[in-house]
Design an enzyme around this catalytic site. Structure first.
Site, PDB file in Angstrom:
ATOM      1  CG  ASP A   1      32.684  50.999  23.650  1.00  0.00           C
ATOM      2  OD1 ASP A   1      31.727  50.729  23.254  1.00  0.00           O
ATOM      3  OD2 ASP A   1      32.542  51.688  25.290  1.00  0.00           O
TER       4      ASP A   1
ATOM      5  CG  ASP B   1      69.062  18.400  65.522  1.00  0.00           C
ATOM      6  OD1 ASP B   1      67.942  18.273  66.006  1.00  0.00           O
ATOM      7  OD2 ASP B   1      68.965  17.555  64.114  1.00  0.00           O
TER       8      ASP B   1
ATOM      9  N   GLY C   1      70.469  18.564  72.299  1.00  0.00           N
ATOM     10  CA  GLY C   1      70.080  20.061  73.169  1.00  0.00           C
ATOM     11  C   GLY C   1      69.097  20.650  71.021  1.00  0.00           C
ATOM     12  CG  ASP C   2      64.689  23.172  72.163  1.00  0.00           C
ATOM     13  OD1 ASP C   2      65.229  23.917  70.893  1.00  0.00           O
ATOM     14  OD2 ASP C   2      64.119  22.647  72.425  1.00  0.00           O
ATOM     15  CG  PHE C   3      67.949  25.407  67.323  1.00  0.00           C
ATOM     16  CD1 PHE C   3      66.985  25.566  67.827  1.00  0.00           C
ATOM     17  CD2 PHE C   3      68.762  24.692  66.062  1.00  0.00           C
ATOM     18  CE1 PHE C   3      66.105  25.550  66.138  1.00  0.00           C
ATOM     19  CE2 PHE C   3      68.170  24.418  65.109  1.00  0.00           C
ATOM     20  CZ  PHE C   3      66.942  24.705  65.349  1.00  0.00           C
TER      21      PHE C   3
ATOM     22  NE  ARG D   1      66.003  21.728  52.872  1.00  0.00           N
ATOM     23  CZ  ARG D   1      64.919  21.082  52.547  1.00  0.00           C
ATOM     24  NH1 ARG D   1      64.648  20.344  53.953  1.00  0.00           N
ATOM     25  NH2 ARG D   1      63.541  21.182  52.012  1.00  0.00           N
TER      26      ARG D   1
HETATM   27  C1  LIG Z   1      30.125  62.019  23.184  1.00  0.00           C
HETATM   28  C2  LIG Z   1      30.397  61.844  21.623  1.00  0.00           C
HETATM   29  C3  LIG Z   1      29.460  60.795  21.590  1.00  0.00           C
HETATM   30  N1  LIG Z   1      29.195  60.374  20.465  1.00  0.00           N
HETATM   31  C4  LIG Z   1      28.923  58.922  19.274  1.00  0.00           C
HETATM   32  C5  LIG Z   1      29.900  58.063  18.994  1.00  0.00           C
HETATM   33  C6  LIG Z   1      29.097  56.939  18.895  1.00  0.00           C
HETATM   34  O1  LIG Z   1      28.902  56.719  17.455  1.00  0.00           O
HETATM   35  C7  LIG Z   1      28.752  56.337  20.313  1.00  0.00           C
HETATM   36  C8  LIG Z   1      28.484  56.341  21.501  1.00  0.00           C
HETATM   37  O2  LIG Z   1      28.599  54.934  20.858  1.00  0.00           O
HETATM   38  P1  LIG Z   1      29.823  53.985  20.691  1.00  0.00           P
HETATM   39  O3  LIG Z   1      29.254  52.301  22.111  1.00  0.00           O
HETATM   40  O4  LIG Z   1      30.776  53.433  20.936  1.00  0.00           O
HETATM   41  O5  LIG Z   1      29.188  53.292  19.151  1.00  0.00           O
HETATM   42  P2  LIG Z   1      27.380  53.043  19.182  1.00  0.00           P
HETATM   43  O6  LIG Z   1      27.048  51.991  19.883  1.00  0.00           O
HETATM   44  O7  LIG Z   1      27.196  54.127  17.871  1.00  0.00           O
HETATM   45  O8  LIG Z   1      28.727  52.316  17.604  1.00  0.00           O
HETATM   46  P3  LIG Z   1      28.988  50.247  17.312  1.00  0.00           P
HETATM   47  O9  LIG Z   1      28.578  50.033  19.090  1.00  0.00           O
HETATM   48  O10 LIG Z   1      28.064  49.839  16.767  1.00  0.00           O
HETATM   49  O11 LIG Z   1      30.443  50.934  16.967  1.00  0.00           O
HETATM   50  O12 LIG Z   1      28.540  58.355  20.828  1.00  0.00           O
HETATM   51  C9  LIG Z   1      28.802  61.268  19.221  1.00  0.00           C
HETATM   52  O13 LIG Z   1      28.774  61.425  17.755  1.00  0.00           O
HETATM   53  N2  LIG Z   1      29.412  62.754  19.649  1.00  0.00           N
HETATM   54  C10 LIG Z   1      29.784  63.292  20.828  1.00  0.00           C
HETATM   55  O14 LIG Z   1      29.826  64.250  21.472  1.00  0.00           O
END
Ligand SMILES: Cc1cn([C@H]2C[C@H](O)[C@@H](COP(=O)(O)OP(=O)(O)OP(=O)(O)O)O2)c(=O)[nH]c1=O
Length: 589
Positions: free
Chosen positions: A88, A456, A481-483, A498
């Site tokens: 991602d 105590d 006594g009471d300490f 304790r």
């Molecule tokens: C910043 C940047 C991102 N990207 C792309 C890469 C990723 O494909 C996309 C980011 O989205 P993602 O959600 O990472 O990926 P996706 O939806 O394309 O694919 P999947 O979820 O099925 O894996 O942006 C570029 O191609 N060039 C760039 O310079």
């Protein structure tokens, strides 16, 4: 090529790219990897607010993408992959996470926020290793990492922005640009892995494969590696090993949770058997069957049978099968030593206290946590301002029970505390809040030259007679006594066993000031408490006890020694006794 042997490690394996991104496909194909593409159905809707750092969001999304495919394939595709790769990519600027724009206006918003500034591109990557077991279940092992690349955009004019947006390129790309195509014209510099911006950090991925296949021995190893490389002008690399994410249902874990969930049932079974004097009965008349026990304890046969069987399962009783007859029961060694009421180390009194006082308090734990107050009123119908002097405590029966509890703990722990240090230089000691004198007797037993005064509350001293040993030791005396209020008896060693955990710091200071005033230099102060670990992570016995405490708190040895130091006591030694209580000997300077 250096990295090729790593990629070749995957030949012959069913490798799946859980991504619809044409860029990722191209990067991995160009690297010579053979794989199938199964785009993930995972919706990228994780709550960004839940993540401490943006890369954690990217990594978690990558994980979910890969896992969704790894779990779906055996059912929908009727084959189990060996490896699933998910990724991602996100862009972050000014604390915002930018994903793919939803429309042209969104693209405009994103690109104008990047104009003239440096931003980060993070790609989170997850590698799921799938291990098919004999029963066709699949074990998943997950390795994840992320890569950061810094990118600086030139100042973008409105015309440039709209021209770029109208090219259509921004729409399927994080941050609304594609560095590999027209978007490259917007970029002043890139620090870090270029392919990471395009969607897949190939170099880091190969290093990770190298770790998995060449350094971590087998993929079933109990350790997974995670490498984080960041490019913030300077290049820093750190390699950490982490326990593998737990994706499978392990019986051991399940047992641990079940033991916690059932813990209260076990406690209550022990309390009930103790309250009904089952252990005393089976001590005086071993080998009774359930019906005979039921008759003696005046309970139902069915209920008694369940209770006895539960006690057997807890290791408190043994059952002996007799041919064609009902099983008979007897105490285990554990019950003989600790559970019968007349055993030298009997915890019977403490168990009764747990059942009658601690248990009702714990049944209101949720309110106690919400309100931050003790729950005496809810549990006993009376407000408790001072556990030791209020109306609740003044009931004779409750007072005796409380003293019994303290007595049994002192008998079990007394020797360990009394022998924790060389006390030969002290001739007179005063056990403050020494209750029945059980601890004092252990001190005189262990130190022939020592006399101990038990100090105590008057009501406690009055009732302490019930607990005196048959063979009286005239080196133990009692003063009422009471300490907090009364003058303390003179002694060259003061004992607080304790006591301090029952009070907040303000009250502890009052008491320590009084002791310090009564001491001359060289006098000793011995405190005995459960000392929490310095990181307060254990022992759970102390931490659980704190849940039902009124005003007091549990402290670590350092916390106690700081309190003592402010009254001129230097902590000389600390002993972790392995018994209920630890001990610290301090000297007055
Ligand atoms: C910043 C940047 C991102 N990207 C792309 C890469 C990723 O494909 C996309 C980011 O989205 P993602 O959600 O990472 O990926 P996706 O939806 O394309 O694919 P999947 O979820 O099925 O894996 O942006 C570029 O191609 N060039 C760039 O310079």
């Amino acid at each position: 090529m250096v990295l090729n042997p790593v990629i070749s490690k995957l030949s012959g394996k069913l490798v799946v790219l859980a991504s619809a991104s044409p860029r990722r496909l191209e990067i991995l194909r160009n690297a010579g990897l053979r794989f199938e593409v199964v785009p993930s159905w995972f919706k990228e809707t994780l709550d960004k607010g839940l993540f401490k750092a943006p890369h954690e969001y990217a990594v978690e999304t990558a994980k979910q993408k890969a896992l969704e495919v790894a779990r779906r394939m055996p059912f929908k595709h009727l084959k189990t992959p060996d490896i699933v790769i998910g990724a991602d990519t996100i862009v972050t600027v000014d604390g915002m996470i930018l994903e793919k724009p939803v429309d042209k206006h969104d693209a405009y918003r994103m690109l104008s926020s990047l104009s003239g500034k440096e931003h980060s591109v993070f790609t989170g990557v997850a590698i799921v290793l799938c291990h098919e077991k004999e029963n066709e279940e699949v074990d998943y092992q997950l390795i994840d990492f992320y890569e950061e690349t810094k990118v600086k955009f030139a100042d973008l004019s409105e015309d440039m922005l709209w021209e770029y947006i109208n090219s259509g390129e921004p729409m399927d790309k994080a941050g609304g640009y594609g560095i590999q195509a027209l978007g490259g014209m917007l970029v002043e510099y890139v620090h870090g892995d270029f392919l990471n911006v395009v969607g897949f950090p190939l170099n880091h991925f190969c290093k990770q494969l190298d770790l998995i296949y060449n350094h971590c021995a087998s993929s079933s190893d109990q350790e997974s590696a995670s490498v984080h490389v960041s490019h913030n002008g300077t290049h820093t690399t750190s390699i950490t090993t982490q326990p593998p994410p737990n994706l499978e249902l392990k019986n051991q874990d399940l047992q641990q949770i079940t033991a916690l969930m059932d813990g209260f049932k076990a406690s209550k079974a022990l309390f009930t058997a103790s309250e009904l004097c089952v252990f005393d009965l089976l001590h005086s008349r071993p080998r009774l069957d359930a019906a005979q026990v039921a008759q003696e304890i005046k309970a139902s046969v069915k209920g008694t049978e369940c209770l006895l069987e539960a006690c057997v399962s807890l290791g408190l009783l043994k059952s002996k099968e007799r041919t064609l007859q009902k099983p008979v029961y007897e105490n285990t060694d554990l019950a003989m030593r600790f559970l019968r009421s007349d055993a030298p180390f009997s915890l019977h009194g403490y168990i009764q206290h747990c059942n009658n006082t601690i248990w009702p308090l714990f049944s209101h734990l949720e309110s106690a946590v919400r309100e931050g107050t003790n729950q005496h009123e809810k549990a006993f119908g009376k407000i408790s301002k001072d556990v030791f002097q209020d109306a609740y405590y003044n009931s004779q029966e409750v007072k005796l029970r409380f003293m019994n509890a303290m007595h049994s703990i002192a008998k079990v722990t007394g020797k360990a505390v009394a022998t924790a240090f060389d006390l030969s230089r002290y001739k007179t000691a005063c056990d403050l809040g020494g209750c029945t004198g059980a601890m004092a007797y252990e001190f005189t037993k262990a130190h022939p030259g020592l006399s101990v005064t038990v100090f105590d509350l008057p009501a406690v001293v009055e009732m302490s007679e019930h607990f005196h040993p048959l063979q009286k030791d005239n080196r133990v005396s009692f003063v009422a006594g009471d300490f907090f209020k009364d003058e303390l008896p003179k002694a060259d060693l003061y004992i607080l066993a304790r006591i301090l955990h029952d009070w907040p710091d303000e009250k502890v200071h009052i008491l320590l000031r009084k002791i310090a005033d009564a001491c001359t230099p060289g006098c000793g102060l011995l405190i005995s408490e459960i000392f929490l670990d310095e990181d307060r992570g254990a022992p759970s016995r102390g931490l659980l006890q704190a849940l039902s405490m009124s005003e007091g708190k549990q402290r670590s040895a350092t916390e106690y020694s700081l309190l003592l130091k402010s009254h001129g006591f230097i902590a000389a030694h600390v002993r972790h006794t392995d018994n209920f209580l630890d001990a610290m000997l301090c000297i007055k300077v």
